[in-house]
Design a protein around this motif. Structure first.
Motif, PDB file in Angstrom:
ATOM      1  N   SER A  43       2.189  -1.151   9.011  1.00  6.66           N
ATOM      2  CA  SER A  43       2.976  -2.283   8.538  1.00  6.66           C
ATOM      3  C   SER A  43       2.032  -3.197   7.771  1.00  6.66           C
ATOM      4  O   SER A  43       0.824  -3.179   7.992  1.00  6.66           O
ATOM      5  N   GLN A  44       2.587  -3.963   6.848  1.00  8.94           N
ATOM      6  CA  GLN A  44       1.768  -4.851   6.028  1.00  8.94           C
ATOM      7  C   GLN A  44       2.393  -6.226   5.969  1.00  8.94           C
ATOM      8  O   GLN A  44       3.584  -6.374   5.729  1.00  8.94           O
ATOM      9  N   ILE A  92       0.817  -1.201   0.000  1.00 13.60           N
ATOM     10  CA  ILE A  92       0.000   0.000   0.000  1.00 13.60           C
ATOM     11  C   ILE A  92       0.863   1.269   0.000  1.00 13.60           C
ATOM     12  O   ILE A  92       0.357   2.380  -0.029  1.00 13.60           O
ATOM     13  N   THR A  93       2.156   1.104  -0.036  1.00 18.16           N
ATOM     14  CA  THR A  93       3.088   2.225  -0.040  1.00 18.16           C
ATOM     15  C   THR A  93       2.744   3.224  -1.139  1.00 18.16           C
ATOM     16  O   THR A  93       2.469   2.846  -2.268  1.00 18.16           O
ATOM     17  N   GLY A  94       2.747   4.510  -0.801  1.00 23.49           N
ATOM     18  CA  GLY A  94       2.529   5.559  -1.783  1.00 23.49           C
ATOM     19  C   GLY A  94       1.469   6.543  -1.332  1.00 23.49           C
ATOM     20  O   GLY A  94       1.046   6.557  -0.179  1.00 23.49           O
ATOM     21  N   THR A  95       1.020   7.373  -2.266  1.00 22.55           N
ATOM     22  CA  THR A  95       0.004   8.387  -1.998  1.00 22.55           C
ATOM     23  C   THR A  95      -1.265   8.021  -2.744  1.00 22.55           C
ATOM     24  O   THR A  95      -1.227   7.717  -3.932  1.00 22.55           O
ATOM     25  N   TRP A  96      -2.377   8.069  -2.041  1.00 23.03           N
ATOM     26  CA  TRP A  96      -3.671   7.664  -2.554  1.00 23.03           C
ATOM     27  C   TRP A  96      -4.671   8.799  -2.362  1.00 23.03           C
ATOM     28  O   TRP A  96      -4.542   9.595  -1.437  1.00 23.03           O
ATOM     29  N   ASP A  97      -5.694   8.828  -3.205  1.00 24.02           N
ATOM     30  CA  ASP A  97      -6.825   9.730  -2.993  1.00 24.02           C
ATOM     31  C   ASP A  97      -7.836   9.002  -2.118  1.00 24.02           C
ATOM     32  O   ASP A  97      -8.160   7.833  -2.371  1.00 24.02           O
ATOM     33  N   LEU A  98      -8.332   9.699  -1.104  1.00 22.90           N
ATOM     34  CA  LEU A  98      -9.383   9.169  -0.241  1.00 22.90           C
ATOM     35  C   LEU A  98     -10.711   9.372  -0.967  1.00 22.90           C
ATOM     36  O   LEU A  98     -11.078  10.499  -1.277  1.00 22.90           O
ATOM     37  N   VAL A  99     -11.408   8.267  -1.282  1.00 25.18           N
ATOM     38  CA  VAL A  99     -12.641   8.388  -2.078  1.00 25.18           C
ATOM     39  C   VAL A  99     -13.889   7.885  -1.363  1.00 25.18           C
ATOM     40  O   VAL A  99     -14.998   8.131  -1.812  1.00 25.18           O
ATOM     41  N   THR A 107     -13.184  13.016   0.521  1.00 21.28           N
ATOM     42  CA  THR A 107     -12.153  13.691  -0.263  1.00 21.28           C
ATOM     43  C   THR A 107     -10.936  13.820   0.630  1.00 21.28           C
ATOM     44  O   THR A 107     -11.059  13.881   1.856  1.00 21.28           O
ATOM     45  N   GLY A 108      -9.787  13.851   0.014  1.00 22.40           N
ATOM     46  CA  GLY A 108      -8.559  13.991   0.784  1.00 22.40           C
ATOM     47  C   GLY A 108      -7.505  13.042   0.261  1.00 22.40           C
ATOM     48  O   GLY A 108      -7.578  12.578  -0.882  1.00 22.40           O
ATOM     49  N   SER A 109      -6.533  12.745   1.116  1.00 22.79           N
ATOM     50  CA  SER A 109      -5.442  11.875   0.680  1.00 22.79           C
ATOM     51  C   SER A 109      -4.990  10.969   1.816  1.00 22.79           C
ATOM     52  O   SER A 109      -5.239  11.234   2.991  1.00 22.79           O
ATOM     53  N   ALA A 110      -4.330   9.901   1.412  1.00 17.71           N
ATOM     54  CA  ALA A 110      -3.721   8.961   2.349  1.00 17.71           C
ATOM     55  C   ALA A 110      -2.319   8.671   1.841  1.00 17.71           C
ATOM     56  O   ALA A 110      -2.141   8.337   0.673  1.00 17.71           O
ATOM     57  N   THR A 111      -1.350   8.841   2.714  1.00 24.20           N
ATOM     58  CA  THR A 111       0.038   8.594   2.345  1.00 24.20           C
ATOM     59  C   THR A 111       0.613   7.522   3.264  1.00 24.20           C
ATOM     60  O   THR A 111       0.525   7.648   4.490  1.00 24.20           O
ATOM     61  N   PHE A 112       1.165   6.477   2.661  1.00 26.80           N
ATOM     62  CA  PHE A 112       1.805   5.396   3.385  1.00 26.80           C
ATOM     63  C   PHE A 112       3.286   5.404   2.992  1.00 26.80           C
ATOM     64  O   PHE A 112       3.644   4.998   1.886  1.00 26.80           O
ATOM     65  N   GLY A 113       4.128   5.907   3.893  1.00 30.36           N
ATOM     66  CA  GLY A 113       5.540   6.093   3.594  1.00 30.36           C
ATOM     67  C   GLY A 113       6.348   4.808   3.637  1.00 30.36           C
ATOM     68  O   GLY A 113       5.988   3.851   4.332  1.00 30.36           O
ATOM     69  N   GLU A 114       7.434   4.812   2.906  1.00 30.71           N
ATOM     70  CA  GLU A 114       8.354   3.669   2.867  1.00 30.71           C
ATOM     71  C   GLU A 114       8.888   3.339   4.256  1.00 30.71           C
ATOM     72  O   GLU A 114       9.169   2.195   4.560  1.00 30.71           O
ATOM     73  N   GLY A 115       9.034   4.358   5.108  1.00 33.54           N
ATOM     74  CA  GLY A 115       9.583   4.158   6.442  1.00 33.54           C
ATOM     75  C   GLY A 115       8.584   3.670   7.472  1.00 33.54           C
ATOM     76  O   GLY A 115       8.925   3.524   8.642  1.00 33.54           O
ATOM     77  N   GLY A 116       7.334   3.429   7.077  1.00 31.17           N
ATOM     78  CA  GLY A 116       6.352   2.899   7.997  1.00 31.17           C
ATOM     79  C   GLY A 116       5.456   3.923   8.659  1.00 31.17           C
ATOM     80  O   GLY A 116       4.733   3.610   9.597  1.00 31.17           O
ATOM     81  N   ASP A 117       5.467   5.166   8.175  1.00 24.21           N
ATOM     82  CA  ASP A 117       4.563   6.181   8.720  1.00 24.21           C
ATOM     83  C   ASP A 117       3.391   6.373   7.756  1.00 24.21           C
ATOM     84  O   ASP A 117       3.520   6.124   6.574  1.00 24.21           O
TER      85      ASP A 117
END
Length: 132
Positions: free
Chosen positions: A83-84, A30-37, A49-59
């Motif tokens: 974590s996934q 799920i790593t990356g930036t997503w649009d909240l729909v 509306t909005g965004s969800a960001t799942f960083g490579e470092g686990g944040d």
């Protein structure tokens, strides 16, 4: 093709098809930036509306608004660690932790909180994710 060869053809075809069904596709992250729909809170679906960001470092960080039927928009702000493992994503904030199943369909991801029904669901659409 003689009669004996025709009898083996279905078995040979089945072996070839089964061999092609191996799990050689890498697991999606799920790593990356997503649009909240979309966001469903205990069975009540809202538009989001909005965004969800799942960083490579686990944040992770989810920010935006959710509008439920006949109600004004509610702000959504959630951040913490993620974590996934396989199709399970654990989201941990300062006050809570939850395990969500993640299902990918094309450029969308649906996270469903593991627990009693009705549960919470977060719908995301790919903006810049690891599933491309």
């Amino acid at each position: 093709m003689n009669r004996k060869q025709r009898r083996w053809l279905p078995a040979l075809l089945a072996i070839v098809l089964l061999a092609g069904c191996g799990d050689d596709e890498p697991a999606r992250k799920i790593t990356g930036t997503w649009d909240l729909v979309g966001f469903t809170d205990h069975g009540v679906a809202g538009t989001a509306t909005g965004s969800a960001t799942f960083g490579e470092g686990g944040d992770f960080e989810i920010t935006g608004e959710v509008t439920y039927p006949s109600e004004p928009a509610d702000p959504v702000t959630m951040s913490g660690a993620w974590s996934q493992t396989g199709d399970r994503v654990t989201l941990t904030t300062l006050t809570d932790s939850g395990v969500w199943t993640v299902r990918y369909t094309g450029d969308q991801a649906t996270l469903t909180l593991v627990g009693d029904e009705p549960t919470n669901v977060i719908a995301l659409c790919c903006r810049d994710s690891g599933i491309k």
